[in-house]
Scaffold this motif. Structure first.
Motif, PDB file in Angstrom:
ATOM      1  N   PRO A  72       0.813  -1.228   0.000  1.00  0.00           N
ATOM      2  CA  PRO A  72       0.000   0.000   0.000  1.00  0.00           C
ATOM      3  C   PRO A  72       0.847   1.279   0.000  1.00  0.00           C
ATOM      4  CG  PRO A  72      -0.784  -1.528   1.674  1.00  0.00           C
ATOM      5  CD  PRO A  72       0.425  -2.149   1.062  1.00  0.00           C
ATOM      6  N   GLU A  73       1.954   1.278   0.781  1.00  0.00           N
ATOM      7  CA  GLU A  73       2.736   2.515   0.862  1.00  0.00           C
ATOM      8  C   GLU A  73       3.442   2.813  -0.457  1.00  0.00           C
ATOM      9  OE1 GLU A  73       3.147  -0.142   2.729  1.00  0.00           O
ATOM     10  OE2 GLU A  73       5.251  -0.628   3.079  1.00  0.00           O
ATOM     11  N   ALA A  76       0.931   4.344  -2.732  1.00  0.00           N
ATOM     12  CA  ALA A  76       0.746   5.751  -2.352  1.00  0.00           C
ATOM     13  C   ALA A  76       1.876   6.602  -2.921  1.00  0.00           C
ATOM     14  CB  ALA A  76       0.691   5.880  -0.830  1.00  0.00           C
ATOM     15  N   ARG A  77       3.092   6.101  -2.769  1.00  0.00           N
ATOM     16  CA  ARG A  77       4.246   6.876  -3.237  1.00  0.00           C
ATOM     17  C   ARG A  77       4.256   6.984  -4.765  1.00  0.00           C
ATOM     18  NH1 ARG A  77       8.676   3.821   0.533  1.00  0.00           N
ATOM     19  NH2 ARG A  77       7.559   4.189   2.488  1.00  0.00           N
ATOM     20  N   PHE A  98       2.314  14.087  10.669  1.00  0.00           N
ATOM     21  CA  PHE A  98       1.900  12.987   9.800  1.00  0.00           C
ATOM     22  C   PHE A  98       2.074  13.369   8.330  1.00  0.00           C
ATOM     23  CE2 PHE A  98      -2.280  11.591   7.744  1.00  0.00           C
ATOM     24  CZ  PHE A  98      -1.787  10.406   7.263  1.00  0.00           C
ATOM     25  N   ALA A 102       4.557  11.990   5.399  1.00  0.00           N
ATOM     26  CA  ALA A 102       3.965  11.422   4.184  1.00  0.00           C
ATOM     27  C   ALA A 102       4.514  12.124   2.943  1.00  0.00           C
ATOM     28  CB  ALA A 102       2.445  11.536   4.259  1.00  0.00           C
ATOM     29  N   ALA A 105       8.017  11.137   2.391  1.00  0.00           N
ATOM     30  CA  ALA A 105       8.152   9.749   1.909  1.00  0.00           C
ATOM     31  C   ALA A 105       7.898   9.704   0.401  1.00  0.00           C
ATOM     32  CB  ALA A 105       7.167   8.834   2.641  1.00  0.00           C
ATOM     33  N   LEU A 162      -0.341  15.775  -1.273  1.00  0.00           N
ATOM     34  CA  LEU A 162       0.389  14.643  -1.846  1.00  0.00           C
ATOM     35  C   LEU A 162       0.382  14.636  -3.378  1.00  0.00           C
ATOM     36  CD1 LEU A 162      -0.741  11.962   0.738  1.00  0.00           C
ATOM     37  CD2 LEU A 162       1.556  12.864   0.483  1.00  0.00           C
TER      38      LEU A 162
ATOM     39  N   LEU B 435      -2.134   5.190   7.477  1.00  0.00           N
ATOM     40  CA  LEU B 435      -0.796   5.781   7.331  1.00  0.00           C
ATOM     41  C   LEU B 435      -0.053   5.192   6.129  1.00  0.00           C
ATOM     42  CD1 LEU B 435      -1.570   7.039  10.011  1.00  0.00           C
ATOM     43  CD2 LEU B 435       0.633   6.391  10.933  1.00  0.00           C
ATOM     44  N   ASN B 436      -0.209   3.878   5.928  1.00  0.00           N
ATOM     45  CA  ASN B 436       0.380   3.243   4.738  1.00  0.00           C
ATOM     46  C   ASN B 436      -0.103   3.949   3.483  1.00  0.00           C
ATOM     47  OD1 ASN B 436       0.127  -0.247   5.828  1.00  0.00           O
ATOM     48  ND2 ASN B 436       1.844   1.146   5.952  1.00  0.00           N
ATOM     49  N   GLN B 437      -1.417   4.224   3.463  1.00  0.00           N
ATOM     50  CA  GLN B 437      -2.017   4.793   2.253  1.00  0.00           C
ATOM     51  C   GLN B 437      -1.475   6.196   1.957  1.00  0.00           C
ATOM     52  OE1 GLN B 437      -4.088   6.875   0.296  1.00  0.00           O
ATOM     53  NE2 GLN B 437      -3.575   5.272  -1.175  1.00  0.00           N
ATOM     54  N   ARG B 438      -0.834   6.787   2.921  1.00  0.00           N
ATOM     55  CA  ARG B 438      -0.234   8.104   2.673  1.00  0.00           C
ATOM     56  C   ARG B 438       1.264   7.987   2.389  1.00  0.00           C
ATOM     57  NH1 ARG B 438      -5.178   8.718   1.975  1.00  0.00           N
ATOM     58  NH2 ARG B 438      -6.410  10.072   3.315  1.00  0.00           N
ATOM     59  N   GLY B 439       1.735   6.734   2.213  1.00  0.00           N
ATOM     60  CA  GLY B 439       3.129   6.543   1.811  1.00  0.00           C
ATOM     61  C   GLY B 439       4.064   6.178   2.950  1.00  0.00           C
ATOM     62  N   ILE B 440       3.514   5.978   4.164  1.00  0.00           N
ATOM     63  CA  ILE B 440       4.358   5.691   5.327  1.00  0.00           C
ATOM     64  C   ILE B 440       4.429   4.179   5.550  1.00  0.00           C
ATOM     65  CG2 ILE B 440       4.520   6.003   7.837  1.00  0.00           C
ATOM     66  CD1 ILE B 440       3.042   8.738   7.265  1.00  0.00           C
ATOM     67  N   GLU B 441       5.628   3.645   5.683  1.00  0.00           N
ATOM     68  CA  GLU B 441       5.704   2.198   5.810  1.00  0.00           C
ATOM     69  C   GLU B 441       5.314   1.720   7.203  1.00  0.00           C
ATOM     70  OE1 GLU B 441      10.069   0.764   5.740  1.00  0.00           O
ATOM     71  OE2 GLU B 441       9.860   2.435   4.355  1.00  0.00           O
ATOM     72  N   THR B 442       4.972   0.430   7.263  1.00  0.00           N
ATOM     73  CA  THR B 442       4.343  -0.110   8.462  1.00  0.00           C
ATOM     74  C   THR B 442       5.152   0.132   9.734  1.00  0.00           C
ATOM     75  OG1 THR B 442       3.243  -1.752   7.133  1.00  0.00           O
ATOM     76  CG2 THR B 442       3.392  -2.218   9.475  1.00  0.00           C
TER      77      THR B 442
END
Lengths: 256, 482
Positions: A72-73, A76-77, A98, A102, A105, A162, B435-442
């Motif tokens: 998922p991340e 997003a990226r 936060f 984000a 990242a 983003l 948070l993952n969905q915003r690009g932040i890893e677990t």
């Protein structure tokens, strides 16, 4: 940009999506409408990569890559954004912190310099103003104590920060009064551009008065039963979802 | 399907960073505990007769006591005769007079732990007392502190140099007979820190003691005594580490704080004793008694603790609020992972009028660990207008760990106001996904969520410690998700 082919998805053995086909070209806005339980939110979750969904068949290609194979991340990226129907609260973590993590990242992934605290704040102030929110919101914990409208506006703010390539809006209109709805729609419209696409999931036609889609798809029982232009949404509004299953003439949906 | 629950289960403990052993010439007493052991320690420290008598009395009381069984922890019976009660680096036999005389091997050890004892290199504004196994090996910035009238030295030295102060306050907050481990400590304590802040003095720098257990099969029994006279202030930090060993080691400390009129003592702990391996072998038994007495009017004692280490933690830093308008605070983060067990909390005893206390406890459990909050709020009959606010939040990571809350309330004055809030939550898969969905890893997402959960406690820590604590939390929980 996005090609969904024959996508079958189940949750705990129960089939939800039964062969979705959808093509999204850069710069287009697609509305996905449908009654409750038709699989709209499942589609959004699968695109974003939420756990717990079994992909039984089919593929999703995003800018030439296998989207379903990405964490998922990474999605997003790579520019996939989901505006949540029910954004969760994360106590003790400020929206500012936060979002900075984000944004950085994503920037790092793109090989760009990370933003300093000052640069970030400047950008955030610039993006938050038009959404009718105070910059003080940044100091509050993520979604904690936010009203329904604030939560949705925060989602749009995050999207603006983003700058995604593909934004999926999951029932962003639910729980909004008309003024909030306009603000949210203005926020989305201001982000429309030739290289950014939107998949707008909604139960009601109302939102589409403000975010005018290029295409409208009707999802029913896990399949896209009908596709058309924005007039389809108006027809649904007047006739309800009931008629789709009765006298539907299946149309070609791919390639729109 | 790799659900987040399975990811949570995919738990691998991060290597304990401080698990090395220092190879140094040690003088260690053979295992066993008799009156002779007590006499040996006392003689080794050239203690006055009164202190030997005090120890012997404690020893005899201890012999008649039994280990507490009420904590929500389980461990095999400790054989107190198989523990060595004294270990000291040989070079410390004649205590070094300056840092230049400290064994370079010891300096290197503290360097490795991130605690440079070279005064020039020490973080500006923090004076350190380093306790290695049973003895204090170095205290920095003594002269600068002495200029301000602050006494900061090992308790062994204080017994020699300031016997009247030690005699007056030692055991006055935690009497030897208080509990099994306090009695044991009173009999065999080897070293620890002594702090005295005279009337009207604000201590010019943070004071800190760094405890290190090195020797094998050795217990560490340190004793800390802090006295703040009228209108004084001190902030004191305590850190702890130990090598990785297969056997459990006992650490039974006693800390006593005394705050006189208008005095404020802020006591912060980052406890990172070796927690044992991921299968629960080894680790420190951390059985500690910490208590502060707010004796003067409007005095204040604030405990902040971040407990991430030890196989078992049993500790209840408490405040006895005697002076009218005195304030007690307890801010705690306790993290347990793998097989760790923690039973920790506080006691707030309201005796004076208009006394207030605040308890904020955050427990985080991962792996197959158990984490209990145990707290007592007691309002005595004369504590008119006393107020307490308690908040106990627990977070579970995975579904094989446990969180427990045991709040005790005893209110004997009807004007008192007591509030208790408690929550238990599972670290949300929804939160992680958001948070993952915003690009932040677990891993970063978990650290962010957990740090957010602990924020109210971290903000009570001195700056450098807060940063350290956040990192430590990340390390302790590393691998517990995803």
């Amino acid at each position: 940009m996005l090609q969904i082919r024959n996508l079958h998805v189940s949750i705990d053995g129960q089939k939800i999506l039964r062969g979705i086909d959808l093509d999204v070209q850069p710069g287009t806005v697609h509305a996905v409408m449908g009654p409750n339980g038709s699989g709209k939110s499942t589609l959004a979750s699968v695109l974003a990569g939420r756990d717990g969904y079994e992909i039984e068949e089919g593929s999703v290609t995003y800018n030439g890559q296998d989207l379903l194979d990405m964490d998922p991340e990474i999605r997003a990226r790579e520019g996939v954004f989901l505006a949540f129907q029910y954004p969760v609260e994360v106590p003790g973590v400020t929206t500012m912190y936060f979002m900075r993590e984000a944004v950085n990242a994503v920037r790092k992934h793109r090989g760009e310099e990370e933003l300093s605290a000052g640069e970030f704040l400047k950008l955030a102030r610039q993006k938050i103003g038009p959404l009718g929110m105070d910059a003080d919101m940044l100091k509050r914990a993520i979604n904690e104590g936010f009203s329904g409208g604030e939560k949705k506006r925060s989602e749009i703010f995050q999207m603006a920060m983003l700058e995604p390539k593909l934004a999926v809006l999951d029932e962003t209109d639910s729980g909004l009064d008309i003024d909030a709805l306009k603000i949210v729609a203005d926020g989305v419209n201001s982000l429309r551009s030739a290289d950014r696409s939107f998949v707008v999931i909604t139960h009601y036609q109302r939102l589409l008065n403000y975010i005018v889609p290029d295409y409208v798809h009707v999802l029913s029982d896990g399949k896209i039963e009908l596709s058309g232009d924005k007039t389809l949404a108006l027809e649904l509004e007047s006739r309800g979802y009931g008629w789709i299953n009765d006298d539907v003439v299946p149309q070609a949906v791919a390639g729109v | 399907m790799s659900s987040a629950v399975e990811q949570l289960e995919g738990l691998t403990a991060q290597e304990y960073k401080y698990g090395f052993v220092t190879d140094i010439d040690q003088e260690t007493l053979p295992p066993g505990l008799t009156e002779d052991t007590v006499r040996f320690i006392s003689a080794k420290k050239e203690e006055p007769e009164w202190l030997l008598d005090w120890r012997l009395k404690a020893f005899r009381q201890w012999q008649g006591m039994t280990e507490p069984t009420w904590p929500n922890v389980s461990y095999p019976k400790i054989d107190y005769q198989s523990i060595s009660y004294y270990a000291a680096p040989k070079s410390a036999d004649d205590k070094p007079k300056s840092l230049d005389e400290v064994d370079p091997e010891l300096l290197a050890t503290y360097e490795k732990l991130g605690i440079p004892l070279e005064e020039r290199a020490v973080l500006a504004g923090v004076a350190v007392d380093a306790v290695f196994d049973s003895v204090s090996v170095a205290t920095t910035f003594r002269e600068k502190l002495a200029d301000a009238g602050v006494i900061f030295m090992s308790i062994s030295e204080a017994v020699r140099e300031h016997p009247e102060l030690v005699r007056k306050y030692l055991g006055s907050v935690v009497p030897p007979s208080d509990n099994f481990f306090a009695a044991l400590n009173s009999a065999v304590f080897s070293d620890g820190s002594f702090v005295f802040i005279p009337k009207g003095v604000t201590c010019p720098m943070e004071l800190s003691t760094y405890f290190r257990i090195n020797a094998m099969n050795t217990g560490q029994f340190e004793r800390t005594l802090i006295v703040a006279e009228d209108d004084s202030y001190v902030s004191y930090l305590e850190g702890c580490t130990a090598p990785m060993r297969d056997q459990n080691q006992l650490h039974a400390a006693v800390v006593e704080l005394v705050a006189l009129e208008n005095a404020r003592i802020k006591y912060s702990t980052v406890q990172n004793w070796y927690p044992g391996d991921k299968d629960g072998n080894g680790g420190i038994y951390n059985f500690v008694t910490k208590r502060g007495a707010c004796r003067g009017k409007r005095s204040k004692i604030s405990w902040t603790q971040v407990e991430t280490g030890s196989a078992i933690t049993w500790k209840y830093p408490s405040c006895i609020l005697i002076g009218d308008g005195s304030v007690g605070e307890f801010y705690s983060v306790a993290v347990t992972n793998n097989h760790q067990q923690a039973d920790t909390g506080t006691k707030m005893i309201h005796i004076g009028k208009d006394t207030t206390s605040t308890i904020v406890s955050k427990g985080i459990s991962a792996g197959v660990s158990n984490n209990s909050y145990r707290g007592l709020v007691k309002i005595m009959p004369k504590a008119e207008g006393a107020r307490n606010f308690s908040q106990c939040d627990s977070m579970l990571m995975g579904d094989r760990c446990g969180a427990h809350t045991f709040p005790y309330l005893e209110v004997r004055n009807k004007t008192a106001q007591v509030e208790h809030e408690a929550t238990t939550s599972k670290i949300g898969e929804d939160q992680i996904f958001y948070l993952n969905q915003r690009g932040i890893e677990t891993e970063d997402a978990v650290s962010m969520i957990v740090n957010g959960f602990c924020k109210e406690v971290f903000r009570e820590l001195p700056m450098e410690f807060a940063v350290e604590a956040q990192k430590l939390l990340g390390v302790s929980l590393e691998g517990s998700v995803g």
